[in-house]
Design a protein around this motif. Sequence first.
Motif, PDB file in Angstrom:
ATOM      1  N   THR A   8       0.843  -1.198   0.000  1.00 48.46           N
ATOM      2  CA  THR A   8       0.000   0.000   0.000  1.00 48.46           C
ATOM      3  C   THR A   8       0.875   1.243   0.000  1.00 48.46           C
ATOM      4  O   THR A   8       2.042   1.215   0.392  1.00 48.46           O
ATOM      5  CB  THR A   8      -0.930   0.041   1.229  1.00 48.46           C
ATOM      6  N   ARG A   9       0.278   2.317  -0.455  1.00 48.92           N
ATOM      7  CA  ARG A   9       0.934   3.625  -0.423  1.00 48.92           C
ATOM      8  C   ARG A   9       0.251   4.391   0.709  1.00 48.92           C
ATOM      9  O   ARG A   9      -0.970   4.469   0.762  1.00 48.92           O
ATOM     10  CB  ARG A   9       0.703   4.338  -1.750  1.00 48.92           C
ATOM     11  N   ASN A  10       1.027   4.923   1.627  1.00 48.04           N
ATOM     12  CA  ASN A  10       0.472   5.627   2.781  1.00 48.04           C
ATOM     13  C   ASN A  10       0.578   7.124   2.583  1.00 48.04           C
ATOM     14  O   ASN A  10       1.637   7.634   2.240  1.00 48.04           O
ATOM     15  CB  ASN A  10       1.199   5.220   4.056  1.00 48.04           C
ATOM     16  N   LYS A  11      -0.537   7.814   2.798  1.00 49.45           N
ATOM     17  CA  LYS A  11      -0.557   9.273   2.739  1.00 49.45           C
ATOM     18  C   LYS A  11      -0.949   9.788   4.114  1.00 49.45           C
ATOM     19  O   LYS A  11      -1.977   9.392   4.657  1.00 49.45           O
ATOM     20  CB  LYS A  11      -1.594   9.771   1.738  1.00 49.45           C
ATOM     21  N   THR A  12      -0.131  10.653   4.688  1.00 48.35           N
ATOM     22  CA  THR A  12      -0.464  11.274   5.969  1.00 48.35           C
ATOM     23  C   THR A  12      -1.126  12.609   5.683  1.00 48.35           C
ATOM     24  O   THR A  12      -0.647  13.399   4.871  1.00 48.35           O
ATOM     25  CB  THR A  12       0.808  11.472   6.818  1.00 48.35           C
ATOM     26  N   HIS A  13      -2.240  12.827   6.360  1.00 49.40           N
ATOM     27  CA  HIS A  13      -3.027  14.047   6.151  1.00 49.40           C
ATOM     28  C   HIS A  13      -2.950  14.945   7.385  1.00 49.40           C
ATOM     29  O   HIS A  13      -2.645  14.477   8.480  1.00 49.40           O
ATOM     30  CB  HIS A  13      -4.485  13.669   5.872  1.00 49.40           C
ATOM     31  N   PRO A  14      -3.264  16.225   7.190  1.00 54.02           N
ATOM     32  CA  PRO A  14      -3.313  17.123   8.352  1.00 54.02           C
ATOM     33  C   PRO A  14      -4.272  16.543   9.398  1.00 54.02           C
ATOM     34  O   PRO A  14      -5.307  15.994   9.061  1.00 54.02           O
ATOM     35  CB  PRO A  14      -3.851  18.432   7.782  1.00 54.02           C
ATOM     36  N   GLY A  15      -3.913  16.658  10.635  1.00 57.44           N
ATOM     37  CA  GLY A  15      -4.727  16.087  11.696  1.00 57.44           C
ATOM     38  C   GLY A  15      -4.195  14.734  12.141  1.00 57.44           C
ATOM     39  O   GLY A  15      -4.678  14.152  13.099  1.00 57.44           O
ATOM     40  N   GLY A  16      -3.203  14.188  11.402  1.00 60.37           N
ATOM     41  CA  GLY A  16      -2.528  12.980  11.815  1.00 60.37           C
ATOM     42  C   GLY A  16      -3.092  11.674  11.307  1.00 60.37           C
ATOM     43  O   GLY A  16      -2.533  10.621  11.559  1.00 60.37           O
ATOM     44  N   TRP A  17      -4.182  11.672  10.549  1.00 55.68           N
ATOM     45  CA  TRP A  17      -4.725  10.395  10.068  1.00 55.68           C
ATOM     46  C   TRP A  17      -4.015   9.974   8.794  1.00 55.68           C
ATOM     47  O   TRP A  17      -3.475  10.781   8.061  1.00 55.68           O
ATOM     48  CB  TRP A  17      -6.235  10.459   9.887  1.00 55.68           C
ATOM     49  N   THR A  18      -3.951   8.681   8.584  1.00 61.31           N
ATOM     50  CA  THR A  18      -3.217   8.119   7.462  1.00 61.31           C
ATOM     51  C   THR A  18      -4.162   7.346   6.549  1.00 61.31           C
ATOM     52  O   THR A  18      -5.000   6.590   7.014  1.00 61.31           O
ATOM     53  CB  THR A  18      -2.106   7.169   7.953  1.00 61.31           C
ATOM     54  N   GLU A  19      -4.001   7.539   5.259  1.00 64.68           N
ATOM     55  CA  GLU A  19      -4.788   6.828   4.247  1.00 64.68           C
ATOM     56  C   GLU A  19      -3.898   5.754   3.618  1.00 64.68           C
ATOM     57  O   GLU A  19      -2.771   6.027   3.225  1.00 64.68           O
ATOM     58  CB  GLU A  19      -5.235   7.833   3.180  1.00 64.68           C
ATOM     59  N   HIS A  20      -4.400   4.519   3.567  1.00 60.44           N
ATOM     60  CA  HIS A  20      -3.664   3.411   2.977  1.00 60.44           C
ATOM     61  C   HIS A  20      -4.294   3.087   1.630  1.00 60.44           C
ATOM     62  O   HIS A  20      -5.410   2.603   1.571  1.00 60.44           O
ATOM     63  CB  HIS A  20      -3.704   2.178   3.887  1.00 60.44           C
ATOM     64  N   GLU A  21      -3.578   3.366   0.552  1.00 56.82           N
ATOM     65  CA  GLU A  21      -4.082   3.197  -0.802  1.00 56.82           C
ATOM     66  C   GLU A  21      -3.403   1.994  -1.461  1.00 56.82           C
ATOM     67  O   GLU A  21      -2.175   1.931  -1.535  1.00 56.82           O
ATOM     68  CB  GLU A  21      -3.785   4.469  -1.602  1.00 56.82           C
ATOM     69  N   PRO A  22      -4.185   0.997  -1.931  1.00 52.57           N
ATOM     70  CA  PRO A  22      -3.584  -0.158  -2.603  1.00 52.57           C
ATOM     71  C   PRO A  22      -2.828   0.272  -3.863  1.00 52.57           C
ATOM     72  O   PRO A  22      -3.252   1.183  -4.575  1.00 52.57           O
ATOM     73  CB  PRO A  22      -4.783  -1.029  -2.978  1.00 52.57           C
ATOM     74  N   THR A  23      -1.702  -0.393  -4.128  1.00 54.44           N
ATOM     75  CA  THR A  23      -0.903  -0.057  -5.313  1.00 54.44           C
ATOM     76  C   THR A  23      -1.098  -1.058  -6.446  1.00 54.44           C
ATOM     77  O   THR A  23      -0.662  -0.817  -7.562  1.00 54.44           O
ATOM     78  CB  THR A  23       0.601  -0.042  -4.972  1.00 54.44           C
ATOM     79  N   GLY A  24      -1.730  -2.215  -6.125  1.00 52.98           N
ATOM     80  CA  GLY A  24      -1.865  -3.250  -7.141  1.00 52.98           C
ATOM     81  C   GLY A  24      -0.638  -4.140  -7.244  1.00 52.98           C
ATOM     82  O   GLY A  24      -0.515  -4.947  -8.155  1.00 52.98           O
ATOM     83  N   HIS A  25       0.285  -4.001  -6.296  1.00 51.77           N
ATOM     84  CA  HIS A  25       1.504  -4.798  -6.274  1.00 51.77           C
ATOM     85  C   HIS A  25       1.574  -5.607  -4.988  1.00 51.77           C
ATOM     86  O   HIS A  25       0.948  -5.259  -3.988  1.00 51.77           O
ATOM     87  CB  HIS A  25       2.739  -3.898  -6.379  1.00 51.77           C
ATOM     88  N   ALA A  26       2.353  -6.680  -5.021  1.00 53.33           N
ATOM     89  CA  ALA A  26       2.510  -7.541  -3.856  1.00 53.33           C
ATOM     90  C   ALA A  26       3.868  -8.223  -3.894  1.00 53.33           C
ATOM     91  O   ALA A  26       4.573  -8.165  -4.899  1.00 53.33           O
ATOM     92  CB  ALA A  26       1.404  -8.594  -3.818  1.00 53.33           C
ATOM     93  N   VAL A  27       4.207  -8.865  -2.782  1.00 50.86           N
ATOM     94  CA  VAL A  27       5.433  -9.653  -2.669  1.00 50.86           C
ATOM     95  C   VAL A  27       5.044 -11.022  -2.128  1.00 50.86           C
ATOM     96  O   VAL A  27       4.250 -11.109  -1.195  1.00 50.86           O
ATOM     97  CB  VAL A  27       6.448  -8.988  -1.705  1.00 50.86           C
ATOM     98  N   VAL A  28       5.585 -12.083  -2.722  1.00 51.74           N
ATOM     99  CA  VAL A  28       5.351 -13.443  -2.239  1.00 51.74           C
ATOM    100  C   VAL A  28       6.615 -13.895  -1.519  1.00 51.74           C
ATOM    101  O   VAL A  28       7.708 -13.828  -2.078  1.00 51.74           O
ATOM    102  CB  VAL A  28       5.044 -14.415  -3.402  1.00 51.74           C
ATOM    103  N   ARG A  29       6.457 -14.361  -0.266  1.00 48.43           N
ATOM    104  CA  ARG A  29       7.601 -14.852   0.503  1.00 48.43           C
ATOM    105  C   ARG A  29       7.238 -16.185   1.132  1.00 48.43           C
ATOM    106  O   ARG A  29       6.106 -16.419   1.503  1.00 48.43           O
ATOM    107  CB  ARG A  29       7.975 -13.866   1.603  1.00 48.43           C
ATOM    108  N   CYS A  30       8.242 -17.058   1.247  1.00 48.94           N
ATOM    109  CA  CYS A  30       8.050 -18.377   1.842  1.00 48.94           C
ATOM    110  C   CYS A  30       9.230 -18.680   2.753  1.00 48.94           C
ATOM    111  O   CYS A  30      10.337 -18.172   2.532  1.00 48.94           O
ATOM    112  CB  CYS A  30       7.943 -19.435   0.744  1.00 48.94           C
ATOM    113  N   THR A  31       8.993 -19.527   3.751  1.00 49.57           N
ATOM    114  CA  THR A  31      10.060 -19.909   4.668  1.00 49.57           C
ATOM    115  C   THR A  31      11.167 -20.694   3.976  1.00 49.57           C
ATOM    116  O   THR A  31      12.268 -20.804   4.506  1.00 49.57           O
ATOM    117  CB  THR A  31       9.499 -20.739   5.844  1.00 49.57           C
ATOM    118  N   CYS A  32      10.905 -21.229   2.774  1.00 48.40           N
ATOM    119  CA  CYS A  32      11.929 -21.977   2.033  1.00 48.40           C
ATOM    120  C   CYS A  32      12.953 -21.051   1.385  1.00 48.40           C
ATOM    121  O   CYS A  32      13.963 -21.490   0.862  1.00 48.40           O
ATOM    122  CB  CYS A  32      11.287 -22.853   0.959  1.00 48.40           C
TER     123      CYS A  32
END
Length: 63
Positions: A8-32
């Motif tokens: 996600t892309r995080n945008k901080t706004h006046p007043g301190g709240w944060t907006e989390h916007e999906p980017t359409g990207h991901a990462v796949v990780r495995c213990t192997c």
Amino acid sequence: MTVVHGITRNKTHPGGWTEHEPTGHAVVRCTCGLDSGIVAETQAVQIADDHRRTAAEARLLTA
């Protein structure tokens, strides 16, 4: 264990709240050690499915 992390892309706004916007990207990780790097979410789902299937087949062959 295979985990898909959505990015996600995080945008901080006046007043301190944060907006989390999906980017359409991901990462796949495995213990192997699998780490796909940043890929499109649809590609990440396919990588995770393929990895799970391959791992299950490998377990059947070694049993």
